[in-house]
Design a protein around this motif. Sequence first.
Motif, PDB file in Angstrom:
ATOM      1  N   LYS A 111      -6.580  -6.857  -7.370  1.00 29.71           N
ATOM      2  CA  LYS A 111      -6.447  -5.730  -7.062  1.00 29.71           C
ATOM      3  C   LYS A 111      -7.339  -5.521  -5.684  1.00 29.71           C
ATOM      4  N   VAL A 112      -8.214  -6.084  -5.567  1.00 31.23           N
ATOM      5  CA  VAL A 112      -9.274  -6.083  -4.431  1.00 31.23           C
ATOM      6  C   VAL A 112      -8.600  -6.592  -3.208  1.00 31.23           C
ATOM      7  N   VAL A 113      -7.811  -7.697  -3.582  1.00 27.38           N
ATOM      8  CA  VAL A 113      -7.229  -8.454  -2.278  1.00 27.38           C
ATOM      9  C   VAL A 113      -5.934  -7.723  -1.920  1.00 27.38           C
ATOM     10  N   ILE A 114      -5.382  -6.985  -2.818  1.00 26.48           N
ATOM     11  CA  ILE A 114      -4.210  -6.001  -2.498  1.00 26.48           C
ATOM     12  C   ILE A 114      -4.870  -4.975  -1.513  1.00 26.48           C
ATOM     13  N   THR A 115      -6.017  -4.447  -1.852  1.00 24.18           N
ATOM     14  CA  THR A 115      -6.654  -3.339  -1.223  1.00 24.18           C
ATOM     15  C   THR A 115      -6.864  -3.948   0.367  1.00 24.18           C
ATOM     16  N   GLY A 116      -7.444  -5.101   0.498  1.00 24.59           N
ATOM     17  CA  GLY A 116      -7.592  -5.794   1.787  1.00 24.59           C
ATOM     18  C   GLY A 116      -6.468  -5.969   2.521  1.00 24.59           C
ATOM     19  N   GLU A 117      -5.287  -6.160   1.904  1.00 25.38           N
ATOM     20  CA  GLU A 117      -4.090  -6.409   2.280  1.00 25.38           C
ATOM     21  C   GLU A 117      -3.610  -5.021   2.867  1.00 25.38           C
ATOM     22  N   VAL A 118      -3.697  -4.009   2.089  1.00 25.43           N
ATOM     23  CA  VAL A 118      -3.127  -2.617   2.897  1.00 25.43           C
ATOM     24  C   VAL A 118      -4.027  -2.504   4.108  1.00 25.43           C
ATOM     25  N   TYR A 119      -5.242  -2.645   4.302  1.00 22.84           N
ATOM     26  CA  TYR A 119      -5.716  -2.511   5.327  1.00 22.84           C
ATOM     27  C   TYR A 119      -5.684  -3.496   6.623  1.00 22.84           C
ATOM     28  N   GLY A 120      -5.729  -4.765   5.997  1.00 20.40           N
ATOM     29  CA  GLY A 120      -5.500  -5.910   7.023  1.00 20.40           C
ATOM     30  C   GLY A 120      -4.238  -6.084   7.380  1.00 20.40           C
ATOM     31  N   GLN A 121      -3.079  -5.862   6.495  1.00 24.39           N
ATOM     32  CA  GLN A 121      -1.916  -5.988   6.759  1.00 24.39           C
ATOM     33  C   GLN A 121      -1.348  -7.299   7.175  1.00 24.39           C
ATOM     34  N   PRO A 122      -1.444  -8.279   6.350  1.00 27.26           N
ATOM     35  CA  PRO A 122      -1.076  -9.834   6.872  1.00 27.26           C
ATOM     36  C   PRO A 122       0.480  -9.675   6.807  1.00 27.26           C
ATOM     37  N   LYS A 123       1.107 -10.716   7.234  1.00 28.13           N
ATOM     38  CA  LYS A 123       2.565 -10.517   7.339  1.00 28.13           C
ATOM     39  C   LYS A 123       3.292 -10.527   6.027  1.00 28.13           C
ATOM     40  N   PHE A 124       2.707 -11.155   5.003  1.00 29.85           N
ATOM     41  CA  PHE A 124       3.365 -11.273   3.656  1.00 29.85           C
ATOM     42  C   PHE A 124       2.129 -10.754   2.669  1.00 29.85           C
ATOM     43  N   GLY A 125       2.274  -9.939   1.714  1.00 26.90           N
ATOM     44  CA  GLY A 125       1.381  -9.587   0.691  1.00 26.90           C
ATOM     45  C   GLY A 125       1.756  -8.099   0.324  1.00 26.90           C
ATOM     46  N   ILE A 126       1.412  -7.995  -1.208  1.00 28.68           N
ATOM     47  CA  ILE A 126       1.493  -6.852  -1.923  1.00 28.68           C
ATOM     48  C   ILE A 126       1.262  -5.444  -0.965  1.00 28.68           C
ATOM     49  N   GLY A 127      -0.072  -5.636  -0.676  1.00 30.22           N
ATOM     50  CA  GLY A 127      -0.656  -4.567   0.090  1.00 30.22           C
ATOM     51  C   GLY A 127       0.111  -4.074   1.572  1.00 30.22           C
ATOM     52  N   SER A 128       0.436  -5.227   2.146  1.00 30.62           N
ATOM     53  CA  SER A 128       1.131  -5.041   3.441  1.00 30.62           C
ATOM     54  C   SER A 128       2.457  -4.134   3.142  1.00 30.62           C
ATOM     55  N   GLN A 129       3.124  -4.501   1.893  1.00 25.90           N
ATOM     56  CA  GLN A 129       4.531  -3.714   1.702  1.00 25.90           C
ATOM     57  C   GLN A 129       4.173  -2.274   1.012  1.00 25.90           C
ATOM     58  N   ILE A 130       3.025  -2.173   0.600  1.00 20.72           N
ATOM     59  CA  ILE A 130       2.653  -0.773   0.253  1.00 20.72           C
ATOM     60  C   ILE A 130       2.429   0.013   1.335  1.00 20.72           C
ATOM     61  N   GLN A 131       1.528  -0.590   2.396  1.00 22.20           N
ATOM     62  CA  GLN A 131       1.302   0.080   3.682  1.00 22.20           C
ATOM     63  C   GLN A 131       2.725   0.458   4.329  1.00 22.20           C
ATOM     64  N   LEU A 132       3.407  -0.582   4.478  1.00 19.54           N
ATOM     65  CA  LEU A 132       4.736  -0.285   5.084  1.00 19.54           C
ATOM     66  C   LEU A 132       5.622   1.005   4.312  1.00 19.54           C
ATOM     67  N   GLU A 133       5.705   0.882   3.042  1.00 20.17           N
ATOM     68  CA  GLU A 133       6.224   2.065   2.465  1.00 20.17           C
ATOM     69  C   GLU A 133       5.577   3.399   2.840  1.00 20.17           C
ATOM     70  N   LYS A 134       4.398   3.436   2.937  1.00 16.15           N
ATOM     71  CA  LYS A 134       3.380   4.494   3.271  1.00 16.15           C
ATOM     72  C   LYS A 134       3.933   4.951   4.700  1.00 16.15           C
ATOM     73  N   VAL A 135       3.988   4.200   5.670  1.00 18.89           N
ATOM     74  CA  VAL A 135       4.524   4.679   6.936  1.00 18.89           C
ATOM     75  C   VAL A 135       5.859   5.122   7.108  1.00 18.89           C
ATOM     76  N   ASN A 136       6.756   4.599   6.055  1.00 23.69           N
ATOM     77  CA  ASN A 136       8.078   5.036   6.083  1.00 23.69           C
ATOM     78  C   ASN A 136       8.156   6.348   5.064  1.00 23.69           C
ATOM     79  N   PHE A 137       7.265   6.917   4.635  1.00 26.13           N
ATOM     80  CA  PHE A 137       7.163   8.069   3.659  1.00 26.13           C
ATOM     81  C   PHE A 137       8.077   7.671   2.314  1.00 26.13           C
ATOM     82  N   ASN A 138       8.212   6.487   2.025  1.00 21.62           N
ATOM     83  CA  ASN A 138       9.002   6.109   0.849  1.00 21.62           C
ATOM     84  C   ASN A 138       8.125   6.133  -0.404  1.00 21.62           C
ATOM     85  N   VAL A 139       7.821   7.203  -0.998  1.00 26.78           N
ATOM     86  CA  VAL A 139       6.981   7.382  -2.060  1.00 26.78           C
ATOM     87  C   VAL A 139       7.582   6.508  -3.391  1.00 26.78           C
ATOM     88  N   SER A 140       8.788   6.388  -3.364  1.00 27.06           N
ATOM     89  CA  SER A 140       9.542   5.774  -4.429  1.00 27.06           C
ATOM     90  C   SER A 140       9.301   4.511  -4.278  1.00 27.06           C
TER      91      SER A 140
END
Length: 251
Positions: A190-219
């Motif tokens: 869970k902590v690594v995913i948090t780091g990915e949300v802010y760090g946004q590496p090319k691949f990672g669950i956190g990066s995908q969540i951040q991308l969905e947030k940018v696109n306002f895709n709450v689903s």
Amino acid sequence: MMKYSWKSKLYTLISCLFFIGLWQLIAVITNNDIYIPRIQQVIEAIKIIFMEQDFLKVILSSFYRTILSYILALAFSMILGVLGAVYPFFQYLIQPINSFAKTIPTMVLVVLLLVWFDKDITPFAVGFAIIFPILYEGVRNGLMQIDKRIIDMTKIYEVSIKDKIKKIYLPVMKFYFMSIFVSTLSLTFKVVITGEVYGQPKFGIGSQIQLEKVNFNVSGIFAWIVIIVFISLFLEIINKLLKKRIYRWTK
């Protein structure tokens, strides 16, 4: 005992169904998928995520970062825990760093590590920094609880440090790690995913969540949350199996 177990599972299922129904009711009343999407929309988003070409790469990338940071934290906690037990100087040396790592908020730590490292290393560093104090304190406390008469006996018979570590310290650490392995691994994940949300590496669950947030895709965000929950449940099942095994060993 069996009846109680089945009742407990039944009540848990009913509770889950209640909250799923409540979620759907609120979504229907709100009628705004930007705030809370309907269950059908989340299921559709999960299907889209599973059909994406890089889905496995995204999941495995997050797991890779989790496993690597966990192994590093595990290795350092064992080494420093043993050194702290054998030589008290190391215990006092690590204590201020350990206290700092435990008290600093995770978000602040992520921001700080983003200044120091690039986006690919930050999730590793965050996972290590959060989980190391937990593992280290567990190892240290476990080793400090070893009967002093056993330690005194090793001094009388001049048992070497190598044999002391192998015959006394390692079994204690093994039992401790087996009992908390999955819970701490799940926390690292869970902590690594948090780091990915802010760090946004090319691949990672956190990066995908951040991308969905940018696109306002709450689903999409809810879909990833559901996937993370199922991964955590899978880890919890492993945790229960390990605990049963440990219980058999100790009988």
